[in-house]
Design a protein around this motif. Structure first.
Motif, PDB file in Angstrom:
ATOM      1  N   UNK A 134       0.696  -1.079   0.021  1.00 41.44           N
ATOM      2  CA  UNK A 134       0.001   0.105   0.032  1.00 41.44           C
ATOM      3  C   UNK A 134       0.886   1.247   0.032  1.00 41.44           C
ATOM      4  N   UNK A 135       0.474   2.236  -0.763  1.00 39.80           N
ATOM      5  CA  UNK A 135       1.037   3.645  -0.716  1.00 39.80           C
ATOM      6  C   UNK A 135       0.062   4.436  -0.731  1.00 39.80           C
ATOM      7  N   UNK A 136       0.018   5.701   0.068  1.00 34.74           N
ATOM      8  CA  UNK A 136      -1.094   6.792   0.028  1.00 34.74           C
ATOM      9  C   UNK A 136      -0.361   8.057  -0.228  1.00 34.74           C
ATOM     10  N   UNK A 137      -1.085   9.042  -0.888  1.00 35.99           N
ATOM     11  CA  UNK A 137      -0.503  10.182  -0.767  1.00 35.99           C
ATOM     12  C   UNK A 137      -1.769  11.340  -0.773  1.00 35.99           C
ATOM     13  N   UNK A 138      -1.810  12.484   0.028  1.00 37.04           N
ATOM     14  CA  UNK A 138      -2.556  13.541   0.048  1.00 37.04           C
ATOM     15  C   UNK A 138      -1.855  14.843  -0.252  1.00 37.04           C
ATOM     16  N   UNK A 139      -2.371  15.480  -1.205  1.00 32.96           N
ATOM     17  CA  UNK A 139      -1.739  16.732  -1.995  1.00 32.96           C
ATOM     18  C   UNK A 139      -2.714  17.805  -1.830  1.00 32.96           C
ATOM     19  N   UNK A 140      -2.509  18.719  -1.548  1.00 36.43           N
ATOM     20  CA  UNK A 140      -3.049  20.350  -1.572  1.00 36.43           C
ATOM     21  C   UNK A 140      -2.193  21.255  -2.278  1.00 36.43           C
ATOM     22  N   UNK A 141      -2.975  21.943  -3.150  1.00 38.36           N
ATOM     23  CA  UNK A 141      -2.222  22.969  -3.667  1.00 38.36           C
ATOM     24  C   UNK A 141      -3.293  24.126  -4.156  1.00 38.36           C
ATOM     25  N   UNK A 142      -2.761  25.282  -4.465  1.00 36.21           N
ATOM     26  CA  UNK A 142      -3.548  26.296  -4.775  1.00 36.21           C
ATOM     27  C   UNK A 142      -2.663  27.690  -5.412  1.00 36.21           C
ATOM     28  N   UNK A 143      -3.216  28.620  -6.058  1.00 37.17           N
ATOM     29  CA  UNK A 143      -2.413  29.472  -6.483  1.00 37.17           C
ATOM     30  C   UNK A 143      -3.229  30.915  -6.669  1.00 37.17           C
ATOM     31  N   UNK A 144      -3.654  31.563  -5.625  1.00 36.60           N
ATOM     32  CA  UNK A 144      -4.585  32.810  -5.358  1.00 36.60           C
ATOM     33  C   UNK A 144      -3.710  33.663  -6.466  1.00 36.60           C
ATOM     34  N   UNK A 145      -4.315  34.627  -7.267  1.00 36.75           N
ATOM     35  CA  UNK A 145      -3.603  35.580  -8.158  1.00 36.75           C
ATOM     36  C   UNK A 145      -4.439  36.576  -8.493  1.00 36.75           C
ATOM     37  N   UNK A 146      -3.877  37.993  -9.083  1.00 37.74           N
ATOM     38  CA  UNK A 146      -4.507  38.894  -9.608  1.00 37.74           C
ATOM     39  C   UNK A 146      -3.891  39.770 -10.438  1.00 37.74           C
ATOM     40  N   UNK A 147      -4.367  40.100 -11.869  1.00 38.28           N
ATOM     41  CA  UNK A 147      -3.501  40.654 -12.691  1.00 38.28           C
ATOM     42  C   UNK A 147      -4.337  41.474 -13.570  1.00 38.28           C
ATOM     43  N   UNK A 148      -3.514  42.597 -14.044  1.00 41.64           N
ATOM     44  CA  UNK A 148      -4.256  43.440 -15.069  1.00 41.64           C
ATOM     45  C   UNK A 148      -4.466  42.525 -16.429  1.00 41.64           C
TER      46      UNK A 148
END
Length: 891
Positions: free
Chosen positions: A308-322
């Motif tokens: 058995x092998x398990x992995x939990x991943x959390x990612x995000x990239x809040x941004x603002x641009x003209x």
């Protein structure tokens, strides 16, 4: 295919025929320390093991002599001979392996059964891979699609002018028809299939490798791989403790700071990885396109046993641009090629009324279950929530521009001069109020078009090896998506409120008084209530369930696969503005069934030559946005399943110093529906307005040849190149309708008219492209690299007004070429620490070029021209010279 994806734990085999035992220690040559988890295989057999926490291994062999193959993700594969007396033990001592940007054959994340990475000389598809080292070289202010320029038939351009606004096309097909996967998770939008790279700004920080499979690809899922499939494989389970901090600088005050740390695997089987970065800048090229954002990444893996092998991943990239939308070439020549009509100054501060903002956190859980030596099950469960959108103007102001810039101070002053309206005994200045004098205008505000969503899904794949040659896969794919779309006020520009009279849920009309910021996290936690929404408000539920299967055969010379998928997709739309009665606001459920069948074979003629072929057919359900007409609950009667047929032939050659891939393809895409936003000046007042264009019964035929090669004349010098020549045309005349964006009414003269484009060239991507690259190691720790790209046969896109009569012609853009140079230097500090320095210059010779045209206005007598192009056309000039510098401390 499963074996080629797996960087997993192999069981040490022992039989009564064993000749002896081989031991040794695998060492990371760069870190001068043990390398846990490295694969050790007996060449020519399925017997293998992995190194322990101290890099040690022990393996029993049946033959008196042979070779061991030692490999690890991101490292060079080495072969070590052995010779052992019967019953004895041979210690090979320390075996050093170093990092290698060209090593992918054993790249794995937990969840390997759902990450369909293709392997050369076995998977019969056209494939190119960008490794971790190349990704890091191309970091800084470069956009993700630009990473893939070294892949034949891939074209990246800057469609929105700001950070994260790039797009890419594969074999002439746009992003909605290229499938994007993140560790096996489909990430194309479920409403329209599009990719918005501003939502995935951090992907370069976390990617371990990116693989582009052109054509129908090797993925078992029923996905939008008309042009190709892009697999983004991120870091998950790490065996070795390490980390880095990195600082990057670039033109126009770009800065980016990154911190990364991974614990490595401990003796309990746990490993965790952390990454955080922050960036900001004044814009790559266009005026007023300031941006900022951050990326966070967390991954924790657990291997309690070999099973058995398990992995939990959390990612995000809040941004603002003209953003800078495509303006006319004439305006660019008047005000400068970096001209942007969306910005000006307000109270002395830069203000862009077209700003993109989004935050899309993603959580991904993988489980690999090695049931026995021949059977395994791999599952990924994922969820995401997204909030944000894009701002824009609402209302009117006659004197909006002053010398090309928006006069926001004038807008505020005009709004404050409007008469007040009494509401519940209090006087307010309310824009768009029915009581306003038409000659004074209705006021002018900045609004945001919000696109929020909730998304969850799961993919599970069961794999079984029948014998040494045959194996099969079966699996399931489920996705559910809920989206909410509405407008909200961002800035009242001196007004007190804005009147809303078209909300069917509030028939008497109302005034909204609340505004909402668009900073990094504001949209995530502060959303407009239903009684504060303006313009429109609609939602949808999209549910998808599918099953897939694959049978694969392979031996030393031949491999073949046959796979198929069947899926059902359902849609419900809710419209709260256009309808008053609840029974009218919700549509019936619309269900479409789709399927695909594809297969391929590869034959290794000898150790150097191989040939392959593949073919497939897709019956693909239409996108949600194409099912419903005119942003209402009306069903488009012409929307049916799209029909895609693909055929591909290929040849490969490899030797110690030279490798080459040559392939040809044919793709026919019929019964297509397309809905897009267009900016046109139909009333010829010099100002573009927004319209919605709907094309039905589109048909395209794309065929071409592709070549890529690598030459390594010495250990220090690597030369690579590419060439692609395409013939992409429309092969039928579709039916089109044009709508006003604000009122959704049909534009007179554009209701179900024929667009005469049969035989016209497909635009927005060059049909001829060439590339040449070189990487030279001057010293052990110092290298320089350069790339040259040439693009030709680039045409304007088909717009809704240029082909309503026969005899129209597609405008061809001038060809252009670009040069990039870079240099890297590694400075060792201690046994476990070092500094990496990197410098990059894009568009070295400051080439002036057009990347795309949004309109198709041929040159006529008396027209103003730029390099043969009518300056009334709207398009994008490519970026001027760009540069970036970085320093990275590794520990």
């Amino acid at each position: 295919m499963r074996k080629l994806l797996a960087l997993a734990v192999f069981l040490t085999s022992a039989t009564i025929f064993a000749q002896g035992t081989i031991t040794g220690t695998v060492i990371d040559s760069e870190m001068d320390g043990p390398l846990p988890g490295a694969n050790v295989m007996i060449v020519g057999s399925n017997t293998g093991t992995t190194t322990d926490f101290d890099g040690n291994f022990s393996i029993e062999v049946e033959e008196a002599s042979g070779e061991l193959k030692i490999s690890f993700v991101g490292y060079k594969t080495v072969r070590v001979p052995f010779s052992v007396v019967n019953g004895a033990t041979q210690d090979l001592g320390n075996i050093q392996i170093g990092s290698d940007a060209d090593a992918l054959s054993e790249i794995v994340v937990i969840g390997k059964g759902v990450v369909d990475v293709a392997i050369g000389r076995e998977t019969p598809v056209a494939v190119s891979t960008i490794r971790a080292e190349e990704i890091q070289k191309s970091s800084g202010n470069m956009e993700f699609p630009q990473l893939l320029r070294s892949v034949p038939s891939v074209y990246a351009n800057t469609q929105g002018g700001g950070y994260g606004d790039s797009e890419m096309r594969v074999r002439g097909f746009d992003q909605s028809n290229t499938a994007f996967l993140l560790n096996g998770q489909p990430i194309n939008g479920m409403e329209d299939g599009n990719m918005y790279w501003s939502n995935w700004q951090g992907v370069m920080d976390i990617a371990n490798a990116v693989q582009v499979q052109r054509g129908l690809g090797a993925s078992k899922l029923a996905i939008s791989s008309v042009g190709g499939t892009v697999n983004i494989v991120t870091q998950t389970y790490n065996n070795v403790e390490r980390g880095f901090v990195k600082q990057e600088l670039g033109n126009n005050n770009f800065t980016k700071s990154t911190a990364y740390y991974t614990t490595g695997q401990n003796d309990k089987g746990w490993s965790s990885t952390y990454m955080l970065s922050y960036w900001q800048g004044d814009g790559n090229f266009y005026e007023g396109t300031e941006g900022k954002g951050l990326t966070y990444f967390f991954s924790v893996g657990y291997k309690p046993s070999d099973e058995h092998a398990f992995n939990l991943l959390i990612t995000g990239a809040p941004q603002t641009h003209g953003q800078s939308y495509q303006g006319s070439i004439g305006d660019a020549l008047t005000y400068g090629r970096d001209y942007n009509s969306n910005w000006g100054y307000r109270d002395g501060e830069l203000y862009n009324e077209r700003t993109n903002f989004y935050h899309k956190p993603v959580i991904n859980f993988n489980w690999d279950w090695n049931i026995n030596s021949k059977t395994d099950l791999s599952t990924v469960v994922y969820a995401s929530t997204g909030s944000g959108g894009g701002t824009g103007p609402l209302g009117d102001y006659a004197n909006k521009y002053n010398n090309g810039q928006i006069d926001f101070d004038g807008i505020v002053a005009h709004n404050r001069s409007l008469p007040t309206s009494e509401i519940n005994g209090t006087n307010y200045r309310v824009g768009d109020h029915p009581g306003l004098d038409e000659e004074l205008g209705n006021g002018y505000i900045t609004r945001a078009s919000m696109n929020n969503h909730y998304w969850l899904g799961a993919v599970s794949n069961f794999n079984h090896e029948i014998n040494d040659n045959w194996e099969f896969n079966v699996g399931a794919d489920y996705r559910f998506y809920h989206g909410d779309h509405y407008r909200q006020v961002v800035d009242f520009m001196g007004l007190d409120g804005w009147y809303v009279g078209n909300n069917g849920s509030i028939p008497g009309g109302q005034t909204v008084f609340e505004s909402y910021d668009v900073n990094l996290f504001d949209p995530t936690f502060n959303r407009a209530r239903t009684d504060q929404q303006i313009g429109y408000s609609n939602s949808e539920d999209i549910a998808y369930i599918g099953g897939f299967g694959q049978v694969e055969y392979k031996n030393d010379y031949f491999s073949a696969f046959l796979q198929g998928a069947l899926s059902s997709q359902s849609h419900i739309r809710y419209d709260y503005f256009n309808y008053t009665l609840p029974e009218d606001q919700e549509t019936d459920k619309i269900t479409n069934t789709g399927y695909n069948v594809k297969g391929g074979l590869n034959y290794n003629i000898n150790d150097q030559h191989n040939v392959f072929a593949n073919a497939g057919y897709y019956s693909r359900q239409p996108f949600h946005d194409n099912i419903f007409l005119n942003n209402r609950n009306d069903i488009n009667p012409l929307t049916e399943n799209e029909e895609i047929t693909g055929i591909e032939l290929g040849y490969g050659f490899q030797s110690e110093f030279f490798s080459l891939n040559l392939n040809g393809y044919y793709t026919k895409w019929g019964n297509r529906t397309d809905t897009s936003t267009e900016r046109l000046d139909l009333d010829e007042d010099g100002i573009d307005e927004e319209y919605l264009a709907n094309f039905n019964l589109l048909e395209q035929t794309h065929m071409g040849v592709e070549l890529d090669f690598i030459v390594k004349p010495t250990d220090a010098l690597t030369i690579n190149g590419l060439a692609s020549i395409g013939d992409w045309t429309y092969s039928d005349n579709p039916i089109q309708t044009l709508f006003y964006a604000d009122t959704q009414g049909v534009v007179e003269g554009f209701d179900n008219v024929t667009s005469f484009i049969d035989g016209q060239k497909v635009g927005d991507a060059p049909q001829t492209s060439l590339g040449l690259g070189v990487d030279y190691a001057i010293l052990k720790n110092l290298s320089v690299d350069a790339d040259w790209f040439y693009y030709a046969d680039l045409n304007a896109g088909i717009d809704p007004v240029s082909f309503t009569e026969e005899g129209g012609e597609v405008v061809e853009l001038p060809s252009y070429d670009l040069v990039r140079i870079g240099a890297s230097y590694n400075l060792p500090l201690t046994r476990t620490t070092s500094l990496d320095f990197r410098a990059n210059v894009e568009n070295l010779f400051n080439e002036i070029y057009l990347t795309s045209l949004a309109t198709n206005r041929p040159a006529a007598a008396g027209d103003d021209l730029y390099r043969g192009i009518n300056t009334a056309n709207r398009g994008y000039f490519g970026f001027d010279r760009q540069w970036s510098l970085s320093v990275k401390y590794n520990f």
